[in-house]
Design an enzyme around this catalytic site. Sequence first.
Site, mmCIF file in Angstrom:
data_model
loop_
_atom_site.group_PDB
_atom_site.id
_atom_site.type_symbol
_atom_site.label_atom_id
_atom_site.label_comp_id
_atom_site.label_asym_id
_atom_site.label_seq_id
_atom_site.Cartn_x
_atom_site.Cartn_y
_atom_site.Cartn_z
ATOM 1 N N GLY A 1 1.165 -1.481 -0.447
ATOM 2 C CA GLY A 1 -0.043 -0.068 0.245
ATOM 3 C C GLY A 1 0.843 0.813 0.038
ATOM 4 O O GLY A 1 2.278 1.132 -0.160
ATOM 5 N N ARG B 1 1.144 -4.587 -5.928
ATOM 6 C CA ARG B 1 0.565 -5.304 -5.349
ATOM 7 C C ARG B 1 1.088 -6.960 -6.350
ATOM 8 O O ARG B 1 0.487 -7.018 -6.963
ATOM 9 C CB ARG B 1 -0.478 -6.189 -4.679
ATOM 10 C CG ARG B 1 -0.554 -5.357 -3.330
ATOM 11 C CD ARG B 1 -1.420 -5.232 -2.228
ATOM 12 N NE ARG B 1 -2.532 -3.772 -1.894
ATOM 13 C CZ ARG B 1 -1.814 -4.074 -0.416
ATOM 14 N NH1 ARG B 1 -1.359 -4.338 0.267
ATOM 15 N NH2 ARG B 1 -2.196 -2.729 -0.317
#
Length: 326
Positions: free
Chosen positions: A14, A75
């Site tokens: 994140g 990710r």
Amino acid sequence: MKEIKRIGVFTSGGDAPGMNAAIRAVVRTGNYNKLEVIGIYRGYDGLINSEFQTMNNSSVANIIQRGGTILKTARSESFRTEEGRRTAYQNLINAGIDALVAIGGDGTFRGAMALGNEYDYPVVGVPGTIDNDLFGTDFTIGYDTAINTVIEVVDKLRDTAASHNRLFFVEVMGRDAGFIALRSGIAGGAEDILVPESKTIIEDLIDKLKNDRRENKTSGIIIVSEGDDQGGALEIARKVKEKFDYYDTRVSIIGHMQRGGSPTCMDRVLASTLGYDAVNGLLEGKRGVMIGQMNLKTVYIPFEKATKHHQEMNKSMLTMANILSL
Ligand code: ATP
């Protein structure tokens, strides 16, 4: 140990405000030490796809105050596979990159540990995540900015709550950890703070609200971590309303706003320090460690430890918050 001449830096997981300040520190400390610094785009996906770009001091000019990450983040499912990591390692060797600085959370460090162990490759980590859930550092980069964003919202909601006699349930980020809720709840003077680390009992919350009413309180703010065991703010507001409908209840979910914005002074200084220490650590032979800060001192925490444990919540702060909100 192979002499380090060229290092790579990337952000992963994140995004968190202050990541740019960390990139800047890595690039400038590297260049100061006559290292070539390569920026890797989109986290581990960029390692697998060779998205590399040489960076110099001017590539990182005017970014210390900017949220997000100029290197982008991602990710990567491929990096979780041995094949993905083999490709990444081959790309690093082909590009002559001798060591890496990984900026991210515990998942990022798990990936870094796998790469480091499988190929005996030097990687150090810099804790960048708004959640502040990492073991081995008092604060992570981005946390301070996120909680300041939350209290700005809470202060505004309190104005309208007080004007209308309303009870607001404010949901903040934190699927597994309640650190954002805890600190912003204390700073925002919340009537209650609900976190995943502590069991939420709806009846207790209602009792507290009833008592508050006897004290002539007509409005209030309840901070709810998104990962609370009783559900998010919508669900908890519904459960409370079902049994106690004295208040005009509203729900506010702050969401991704908590990730953005210009980093606070605290986050900029933390990111600058940890980025600087990461490069110096690599040059001193450190590898397989997260660079953290405890009691304002730099510490080197093995990835194994940093990923196995979580930062413990100081429950006495919850007790204090409860007493101060009476
Ligand atoms: P945040 O705390 O903000 O979520 P994070 O770094 O924990 O950040 P993750 O999505 O958990 O975010 O991890 C980032 C990336 O690290 C993953 O997308 C994956 O590519 C890699 N990664 C995570 N765990 C592993 C693992 N066990 N083995 C290899 N790679 C991993």
